[in-house]
Enzyme design. Structure first.
Site, short mmCIF file in Angstrom:
data_model
loop_
_atom_site.label_atom_id
_atom_site.label_comp_id
_atom_site.label_asym_id
_atom_site.label_seq_id
_atom_site.Cartn_x
_atom_site.Cartn_y
_atom_site.Cartn_z
N HIS A 135 0.86 -0.92 0.13
CA HIS A 135 -0.24 -0.16 -0.13
C HIS A 135 0.82 1.04 0.23
O HIS A 135 2.29 0.93 0.60
CB HIS A 135 -0.84 -0.13 1.39
CG HIS A 135 0.14 0.16 2.35
ND1 HIS A 135 0.53 1.15 2.96
CD2 HIS A 135 0.16 -0.84 3.66
CE1 HIS A 135 1.07 1.49 4.49
NE2 HIS A 135 0.61 -0.40 4.17
N HIS A 144 11.58 -1.28 -12.87
CA HIS A 144 11.87 -2.72 -12.32
C HIS A 144 11.66 -3.41 -11.73
O HIS A 144 12.85 -3.08 -10.65
CB HIS A 144 12.78 -3.22 -14.33
CG HIS A 144 13.05 -4.35 -13.54
ND1 HIS A 144 13.09 -5.94 -14.50
CD2 HIS A 144 11.77 -5.91 -13.63
CE1 HIS A 144 12.84 -6.83 -14.84
NE2 HIS A 144 12.35 -6.20 -13.68
C1 LIG Z 1 24.25 -6.21 -8.21
C2 LIG Z 1 24.58 -7.00 -9.85
C3 LIG Z 1 23.70 -5.89 -10.69
C4 LIG Z 1 25.98 -5.91 -9.03
O1 LIG Z 1 26.20 -6.86 -10.59
P1 LIG Z 1 28.27 -6.29 -11.35
O2 LIG Z 1 28.08 -5.64 -11.27
O3 LIG Z 1 27.97 -7.40 -12.80
O4 LIG Z 1 28.87 -7.14 -10.16
P2 LIG Z 1 29.72 -8.27 -9.65
O5 LIG Z 1 28.84 -9.79 -10.51
O6 LIG Z 1 30.52 -8.10 -10.88
O7 LIG Z 1 30.19 -8.44 -7.83
C5 LIG Z 1 30.50 -7.70 -7.83
C6 LIG Z 1 31.04 -7.55 -6.66
O8 LIG Z 1 29.12 -7.61 -5.46
C7 LIG Z 1 29.14 -8.75 -5.19
N1 LIG Z 1 27.81 -9.16 -5.59
C8 LIG Z 1 26.84 -8.78 -6.43
N2 LIG Z 1 26.01 -8.94 -6.15
C9 LIG Z 1 25.81 -9.40 -5.30
C10 LIG Z 1 24.84 -9.56 -4.24
N3 LIG Z 1 22.92 -9.04 -5.03
N4 LIG Z 1 24.56 -9.73 -3.27
C11 LIG Z 1 25.76 -9.17 -2.57
N5 LIG Z 1 27.13 -9.47 -3.45
C12 LIG Z 1 26.68 -9.13 -4.68
C13 LIG Z 1 29.68 -9.77 -5.78
O9 LIG Z 1 30.26 -11.33 -4.82
C14 LIG Z 1 31.81 -9.26 -5.60
O10 LIG Z 1 32.01 -9.03 -4.56
P3 LIG Z 1 33.79 -9.02 -4.59
O11 LIG Z 1 33.91 -8.18 -5.60
O12 LIG Z 1 33.65 -9.35 -3.26
O13 LIG Z 1 33.80 -10.41 -5.22
C15 LIG Z 1 24.20 -8.06 -9.63
O14 LIG Z 1 24.85 -9.01 -9.16
C16 LIG Z 1 22.93 -8.25 -9.45
O15 LIG Z 1 21.40 -8.89 -8.43
N6 LIG Z 1 21.99 -7.93 -10.03
C17 LIG Z 1 20.37 -8.42 -10.13
C18 LIG Z 1 20.44 -9.89 -11.07
C19 LIG Z 1 18.47 -9.97 -10.77
O16 LIG Z 1 17.78 -9.04 -10.06
N7 LIG Z 1 18.01 -10.53 -12.13
C20 LIG Z 1 16.13 -10.44 -12.13
C21 LIG Z 1 16.27 -10.68 -13.96
S1 LIG Z 1 14.63 -10.26 -14.32
#
Ligand SMILES: CC(C)(COP(=O)(O)OP(=O)(O)OC[C@H]1O[C@@H](n2cnc3c(N)ncnc32)[C@H](O)[C@@H]1OP(=O)(O)O)[C@@H](O)C(=O)NCCC(=O)NCCS
Length: 207
Positions: A135, A144
């Site tokens: 709410h 998104h």
């Molecule tokens: C947050 C996010 C955008 C980061 O992506 P990125 O910029 O490519 O980052 P990386 O994968 O290189 O990770 C960088 C660091 O953040 C950490 N990290 C990434 N995503 C994380 C998450 N969701 N929670 C905790 N830590 C996370 C990684 O472990 C890494 O840590 P390190 O440097 O200590 O090794 C991505 O991981 C994410 O969560 N995307 C959302 C995906 C989603 O919701 N998809 C649904 C589609 S409908």
């Protein structure tokens, strides 16, 4: 309702097309700027690119943009709107949307999503499978909310922000514009514009 054009022949686009059929759109065609490289998207034909769609707008009863990137989706929506496209909103019949909420034009609401009373969703938003918007939430344009993400009551989310899969946001939190909330994050404090936050509790990800 007869002919629907979907811009964006992606996996997300397939869910939009499926949702459209559940909403009684009889004939669905895709347009994508990668055309003619891939002539089909699942069971649906891809028949042209954005230029072709703009040329053929009068052949369609509705248009929806199924591009996951929030900035690009917003830009394409505004371009289509300026050209007089009939932008439509799709709400899957298995979504539960309060009659006291409002959903902006060009948005899609997938199966299992819940939108509660007095929530206000901007145009061109994606409320993905099984997400929950409680709410009084206010979401800007082209937001998104990913599958299974949960926004408690009174949360504000700025334009073009992306709340990742399974994330949770505490009540009354303000999330800025163009923010990325990582998968499974727990947001318990306000988030400024243009940052990525991850973890439990969510912290800004420094690159
Ligand atoms: C947050 C996010 C955008 C980061 O992506 P990125 O910029 O490519 O980052 P990386 O994968 O290189 O990770 C960088 C660091 O953040 C950490 N990290 C990434 N995503 C994380 C998450 N969701 N929670 C905790 N830590 C996370 C990684 O472990 C890494 O840590 P390190 O440097 O200590 O090794 C991505 O991981 C994410 O969560 N995307 C959302 C995906 C989603 O919701 N998809 C649904 C589609 S409908």
């Amino acid at each position: 309702m007869s002919r629907l054009a979907i811009l964006g022949a992606s996996g997300h686009g397939k869910v939009v097309a499926d949702t459209a059929e559940c909403c009684d759109w009889l004939h669905v065609e895709f347009f994508d700027d990668a055309w003619p490289l891939s002539p089909r998207n699942g069971g649906w034909p891809v028949v042209g690119d954005t230029v072709a769609l703009l040329d053929r707008l009068n052949e369609f009863d509705g248009v929806v943009v199924a591009i996951g990137n929030n900035r690009i989706r917003n830009t394409k929506l505004l371009e289509l709107q300026a050209k007089g496209a009939q932008l439509v909103t799709l709400v899957h019949p298995a979504a539960c949307v309060s009659r006291y909420s409002s959903i902006g034009v060009g948005s899609v609401v997938f199966a299992g999503a819940v939108v509660n009373a007095d929530a206000c969703i901007g145009m061109g938003s994606i409320l993905n499978t099984g997400c929950s918007i409680d709410h009084d939430c206010v979401l800007g344009n082209a937001v998104h909310v990913s599958p299974g993400a949960r926004l408690a009551g009174g949360v504000q989310v700025g334009e073009q922000s992306w709340v990742g899969i399974g994330a949770s946001v505490r009540q009354l939190i303000r999330i800025g514009a163009r923010v990325v909330v990582g998968a499974s994050a727990a947001v318990v404090a306000d988030v400024p514009d243009d940052v990525t936050v991850v973890g439990v509790p969510a912290r800004v990800l420094v690159s």
